[in-house]
Design an enzyme around this catalytic site. Structure first.
Site, short mmCIF file in Angstrom:
data_model
loop_
_atom_site.label_atom_id
_atom_site.label_comp_id
_atom_site.label_asym_id
_atom_site.label_seq_id
_atom_site.Cartn_x
_atom_site.Cartn_y
_atom_site.Cartn_z
N GLU A 147 7.42 2.80 -6.23
CA GLU A 147 7.58 2.30 -4.86
C GLU A 147 7.78 3.45 -3.89
OE1 GLU A 147 7.12 0.50 -2.55
OE2 GLU A 147 8.27 -1.34 -2.44
N ARG A 157 0.30 6.49 7.26
CA ARG A 157 0.37 6.57 5.79
C ARG A 157 -0.18 7.90 5.28
NH1 ARG A 157 1.61 1.38 3.87
NH2 ARG A 157 0.67 -0.36 4.99
N PHE A 160 14.03 4.68 10.61
CA PHE A 160 12.68 4.27 10.24
C PHE A 160 11.79 5.49 10.04
CE2 PHE A 160 8.45 2.48 10.70
CZ PHE A 160 8.56 1.39 9.86
N VAL A 161 11.25 5.61 8.84
CA VAL A 161 10.43 6.78 8.51
C VAL A 161 8.99 6.39 8.22
CG1 VAL A 161 12.32 8.22 7.66
CG2 VAL A 161 11.17 6.66 6.09
N ASP A 203 14.96 0.07 0.42
CA ASP A 203 15.68 -0.11 1.69
C ASP A 203 16.79 -1.13 1.46
OD1 ASP A 203 16.34 -0.08 4.38
OD2 ASP A 203 14.65 -1.27 5.03
N LYS A 258 0.82 -1.20 0.00
CA LYS A 258 0.00 0.00 0.00
C LYS A 258 0.86 1.26 0.00
CE LYS A 258 -2.58 -2.68 3.25
NZ LYS A 258 -2.91 -2.81 4.67
N GLY A 259 2.16 1.06 0.22
CA GLY A 259 3.06 2.19 0.42
C GLY A 259 3.12 3.20 -0.72
P1 IMP Z 1 13.29 -3.65 1.16
O1 IMP Z 1 12.88 -4.96 0.57
O2 IMP Z 1 14.16 -3.84 2.36
O3 IMP Z 1 13.91 -2.71 0.17
O4 IMP Z 1 12.01 -3.01 1.80
C1 IMP Z 1 11.08 -2.39 1.08
C2 IMP Z 1 9.81 -2.24 1.88
O5 IMP Z 1 10.05 -2.18 3.28
C3 IMP Z 1 9.15 -0.94 1.54
O6 IMP Z 1 8.29 -1.10 0.46
C4 IMP Z 1 8.44 -0.57 2.82
O7 IMP Z 1 7.17 -1.14 2.84
C5 IMP Z 1 9.27 -1.19 3.91
N1 IMP Z 1 10.17 -0.21 4.55
C6 IMP Z 1 11.50 -0.10 4.44
N2 IMP Z 1 12.00 0.92 5.17
C7 IMP Z 1 10.92 1.49 5.75
C8 IMP Z 1 10.78 2.64 6.64
O8 IMP Z 1 11.73 3.34 7.02
N3 IMP Z 1 9.50 2.92 7.03
C9 IMP Z 1 8.43 2.19 6.63
N4 IMP Z 1 8.53 1.13 5.80
C10 IMP Z 1 9.76 0.78 5.37
MG MG Z 2 6.05 -0.95 0.57
#
Ligand code: IMP
Ligand code: MG
Length: 183
Positions: A103, A169, A156-157, A107, A47-48
């Site tokens: 997206e 959100r 963490f944001v 992260d 949903k992000g």
């Molecule tokens: P990745 O697979 O580690 O790149 O993570 C991607 C997903 O993790 C994103 O689509 C977010 O849903 C979640 N995510 C990563 N960092 C944060 C953050 O700082 N706040 C909230 N959600 C995060």
């Molecule tokens: Mg996401």
């Protein structure tokens, strides 16, 4: 929801509403330029990316289509699990399509790296990535995102689509969640 309503729950604002809007407009102009004459399909990651999709789609001056996928990479916590699962798949076949994934945040890169190869393996003609935020120091796998809004530190944001336990959100800006909210 405005700043006053969450003042005691956040540490500080990382990207203001104005900076978000201006940067997304720049990215949208680039996308408009790059995809001129091509058949663009935006794929939003639920949903992000809901906010970014809604704003980007309106800023891009091209005919385009929108579709959505939901994948889970996180549980209820604040750490990436590396496990990607499709919760909601695309409505339409993407064979031969030119795709721009939208997206909220890059992260560890695990989610987007998995998603990009997944879409390529279904026969997409091209797959590019637009992400509002990127945490460069957290990368575990290399992911080429053509359009990046802001590089941010590894904190963490929340806000503008990003949640903590499904909340926040609906903030129009991006903020670091106060540690006392999850520790
Ligand atoms: P990745 O697979 O580690 O790149 O993570 C991607 C997903 O993790 C994103 O689509 C977010 O849903 C979640 N995510 C990563 N960092 C944060 C953050 O700082 N706040 C909230 N959600 C995060
Ligand atoms: Mg996401």
């Amino acid at each position: 929801m405005n700043l006053e309503s969450v003042e005691s729950e956040i540490d500080r604002i990382v990207v203001s509403e104005t900076d978000l809007k201006n940067r997304l407009q720049e990215l949208a102009d680039q996308v408009t330029e790059d995809f001129k004459g091509r058949d663009l399909l935006l794929i939003g990651v639920l949903k992000g990316a809901a906010m970014a999709m809604a704003d980007m789609a309106r800023m891009i001056n091209l005919h385009l289509e929108m579709d959505w996928m939901a994948v889970s990479s996180y549980g209820a916590g604040t750490k990436s699990s590396g496990v990607v699962r499709i919760l909601k798949d695309l409505d339409k076949d993407i064979t031969g399509r030119e795709i721009l994934i939208v997206e909220d945040i890059l992260d560890t890169g695990l989610t987007l790296s998995w998603l990009k190869s997944n879409l390529e393996s279904r026969g997409a003609k091209s797959v590019e990535i637009l992400t509002v935020l990127r945490k460069p120091t957290e990368a575990k796998v290399k992911v080429d995102a053509k359009y990046v809004g802001f590089d941010i530190p590894a904190e963490f944001v929340v806000g503008y689509g990003l949640d903590y336990n499904e909340k926040y959100r609906n903030l129009p800006f991006i903020a670091v969640l106060a540690k006392h909210m999850y520790m």
